[in-house]
Design an enzyme around this catalytic site. Sequence first.
Site, PDB file in Angstrom:
ATOM      1  N   HIS B  67     -10.971 -28.078  10.135  1.00 50.64           N
ATOM      2  CA  HIS B  67     -11.444 -28.499  11.558  1.00 50.64           C
ATOM      3  C   HIS B  67     -10.754 -28.227  12.694  1.00 50.64           C
ATOM      4  O   HIS B  67     -10.910 -28.105  13.974  1.00 50.64           O
ATOM      5  CB  HIS B  67     -12.179 -29.965  11.608  1.00 50.64           C
ATOM      6  N   ASP B  98     -12.109 -29.094   4.190  1.00 49.34           N
ATOM      7  CA  ASP B  98     -11.610 -29.316   5.521  1.00 49.34           C
ATOM      8  C   ASP B  98     -10.007 -29.011   5.427  1.00 49.34           C
ATOM      9  O   ASP B  98      -9.237 -29.837   5.958  1.00 49.34           O
ATOM     10  CB  ASP B  98     -11.905 -30.809   5.863  1.00 49.34           C
ATOM     11  N   SER B 177      -5.047 -34.964  12.821  1.00 48.87           N
ATOM     12  CA  SER B 177      -5.640 -34.026  11.922  1.00 48.87           C
ATOM     13  C   SER B 177      -4.765 -32.947  11.468  1.00 48.87           C
ATOM     14  O   SER B 177      -3.995 -32.609  12.116  1.00 48.87           O
ATOM     15  CB  SER B 177      -6.702 -33.502  12.496  1.00 48.87           C
TER      16      SER B 177
END
Lengths: 506, 480
Positions: B67, B98, B177
């Site tokens: 992402h 992901d 992230s």
Amino acid sequence: MNPLLPIVILLFFIQASVLGGTFQPRFKNQTTAPEVTSKSILRVNSTNQVYDLGSPWQKKPPTGRRGLGVLVGDGSILVTADLVANSNFIELELPANAKKSTATIQHIDYESNLALLRATDPEFLAGMIPLKLAEKISIGDSATVLQFEPNGEIARTTGRISSISIAPYPLENVGLLVFKISMPLQQRDGSFTLPAVHGGRLVGLLMRYDSRNQTADIIPMPIISRFLASTTQPDFKGFPRLGVSFAPLRDPQLRRFIGLTEPGGIYVTKVTPKSSAASAGLREGDVILAVNGLPLDQDGNYEDADYGRILFSHITGTLTPAGGKVVLKILRSGKIEEVPVAMKPLDRSSVVSPSFLSDAAPPYFILGGMVFVELSRPYLQEWGAEWTKNAPQRLVNYDAFQDELPADRGKIVVLAQILPTPDTIGYENIENVVIKELNGRPVKSIADLAEAAKHPVEGFQKIKLEEDPTWLFLDAASIEANRTQLMEHYELPATERLNPATSGQP
Amino acid sequence: MSRLLSIVLALSFSSLLKAAPIAESLVRIEATSQEPDYKSPWSPGTVLSGVGAGFVIDGDRVMTNAHVVSNARFLTVSKEGDPKPYTARVLHIAHDCDLALLKVDKAEFFNGTTPLEFGGLPEIESVVSVYGYPIGGKRLSVTRGIVSRIDFQTYSHSAMDSHLTIQIDAAINPGNSGGPVMQDGKVVGVAFQGYSGDVAQNVGYMIPVPVVERFLKDVEDGKYDRYIDLAISYQNLFNPAARRALGLEDDDRGVMLGAVYGGGSSDGILKPGDVLLEIDGYPIASDGSIRFKNGVVPLTEVVERKFRGDKVHLVILRDRKKQTVAVPLDDPWPFTLQSNAYDEKPRFVIYGGLVFQPVDRNFLAEHDPSNQRLNYSYDFFVEDGIYRDRKELVVLSNILPDPVNAHTGDFRYSLINEINGRRIQTLQDVAQAFAKPEEYYVIKTADVGPPIVLERKAVLAATENILKRYGIASEQNLEK
């Protein structure tokens, strides 16, 4: 010179309307007809309680509604069906002397949203004067809505009828004649069931009021007189319905494609199975050009002698009695045909998911804590105003496309919830799934389910669902042994109600 | 005043020293992405930018979350202590778990970096440190917490896939992230999602090593294949009556199949009502868990480690008889319609100002139509086998007003069934139907209503104006 002309005309109009407003007794019959007095109207207080469809052995908390009823002759009091639907207790009150009596429902028709009440005290209405229905009303006529002041005096609000059209009634998919009156109206009672009068006669009953646009929707005399006529027919099953959905034929490309050269006409998009139209052989794709010789425009309106351009369903649904006949002029495959249609009301017994439940107590069956109900739109409406989005989508889909189900589908029986017991361990999270079979027997109603439950297989109640988790098993002997405990524990009056029974009122 | 400052400095200096070996491998990723617009599918989309973390692994590769680099148009990476941004490119991207691997255009970027090594599954309650570039400053940030839970979780990037996930109580914020979660100098996870503070406190998630390793193994052949799946749903077997009815002993073993999804690996091999007793030799408990290498996990963890074409061996009980079956694993394609899609161009066909589009999760997120039949067909695309009749859900998604389509407004969001008798299975069918010259195009929808009728000559006369008026360069895009 020219630019001044419109202003002059405009001023003239304003003046005229001011005059009309100031000098009240301008209407011919108003000077001669007596005013409606409190001798013809009375207060109706109804306590209503609807079933909790997810837990159908109980009702939701009672709500009170207040409105005004009209004496329409022979001790019959006319109110909207809305006011007294699901009533537990109805009270009549004469504001002038504060006299009270209880009342019962004589007739109720949810489609036309009308009901007739009768006082239990035979002397209660002594001295009251029944009101007659107005005969002819046109757009622009005045109408007065009556309310009671707290002191028992009548409060009158007068407005003009601004439109007459076929508009929705509270029940879904029902459109009948509606008068709209523009008027500012104060809410004095708990509901807007109020009489509207003109020249000493009843124009109709107010059924809803839009306070933002200040328009009152009236159930008018033609609908009332059809309802009153129906009360003398013992086999009355509702107003007749043609049973077609249609689309306007405004698109010139579509008109050219289907070879439509005549003006007007509407496109039949769906024919309800078993309806009047279906029996007459009407099909999707037919173009209806005229009804009883009256040509339809491209939106489906005809020129009514009394009310001007209104939708043809006024002819098929109101002017024609059940058992009567209409003749449709249609275009089918490029050819003009005349199709006679025998009009009948909608056959509600064959409806898979009814759009309303009237006063009937909903059937249910509880098997070892598993609560089964029949799918209906009111059940889905328990999910609130946004039910089409929030209710379980498979159930919404069954409701929305029920006409596409096989003719022998029967009712959709739903495992609504599970009241946890030792018998249902591991099943707690299952809810709102559709049951297909019980003990190998197809389930097409709550009655089927109750019957199948009498025949366990190898000591088990074998439940087959239409979807995940597909199979559920209960120990037949154990749930029977635990039944009393289940009823005591969850305070269930009964573990089944097989046939829809009407509550309290006859 | 100055003393206080020096204490703060000293503190930060000491933690920097500790973090130094990891800091050398930590990568700050600045991503410029372009989000496609499913409401005007002909537009190139909105340009956005964001910051994420990554880390260097063997083979001069940078690992991060999918992402962070989805729909990327331009990527730069920089190292801690080296201000220079280097341009990078996506080497592999796995939207279903992901994860992504980046390649840096200039090899010199990796000078002085140490590839991080992977550890195993950390113990519950053991301490982990999270590295990244979360909001609150520009430089490296480290937070610390313990492993709270190891379980399956939905990966919100695709919204349809769930895999093994580790929950930690260290603060994870936007910018974390793709950053490594470390224990004893080894990577034990990749930070990827969490709850915002108003939903739950101190709940952050990382992708554990088994998922990362599967991804790295999958791309060894140079391309990423999707996860495969049994495409089943099972029901616990706690209920004593159900156990006896199915012929099971009271030993807390086995789960019952509730649904076997059409088009999936198990279709035609398993059926609802079958009891799963063992998977690849691991006994299945009545809640669907197995004792696996790394503790108690759902039975699907066995399948998670496998690749397309591998087989799963199951011991099942059907009609009270034990059987052994082998399920060859394949991609359950109908499910992909219900996942978020990335790095795809919206597909569409415009004819006479009518816009036709295939419906998927991306489409619905922007349009939110209220058409009951469409929503049902999407929700039950797999479950009710809608995919057998329609490979795609093609709808009339919009009407660009013009006299030629003045009466088509009621048909918005209707599923398209037919054009001139041709069944519409895919958007390609729509393009082909309009490519064939006919006097009239008669479009039948799945909803109640008359057909939409377009006259070819009227459309041809209007097309140029419509395209010009709405700024549309091309009448169709059929490629993802």
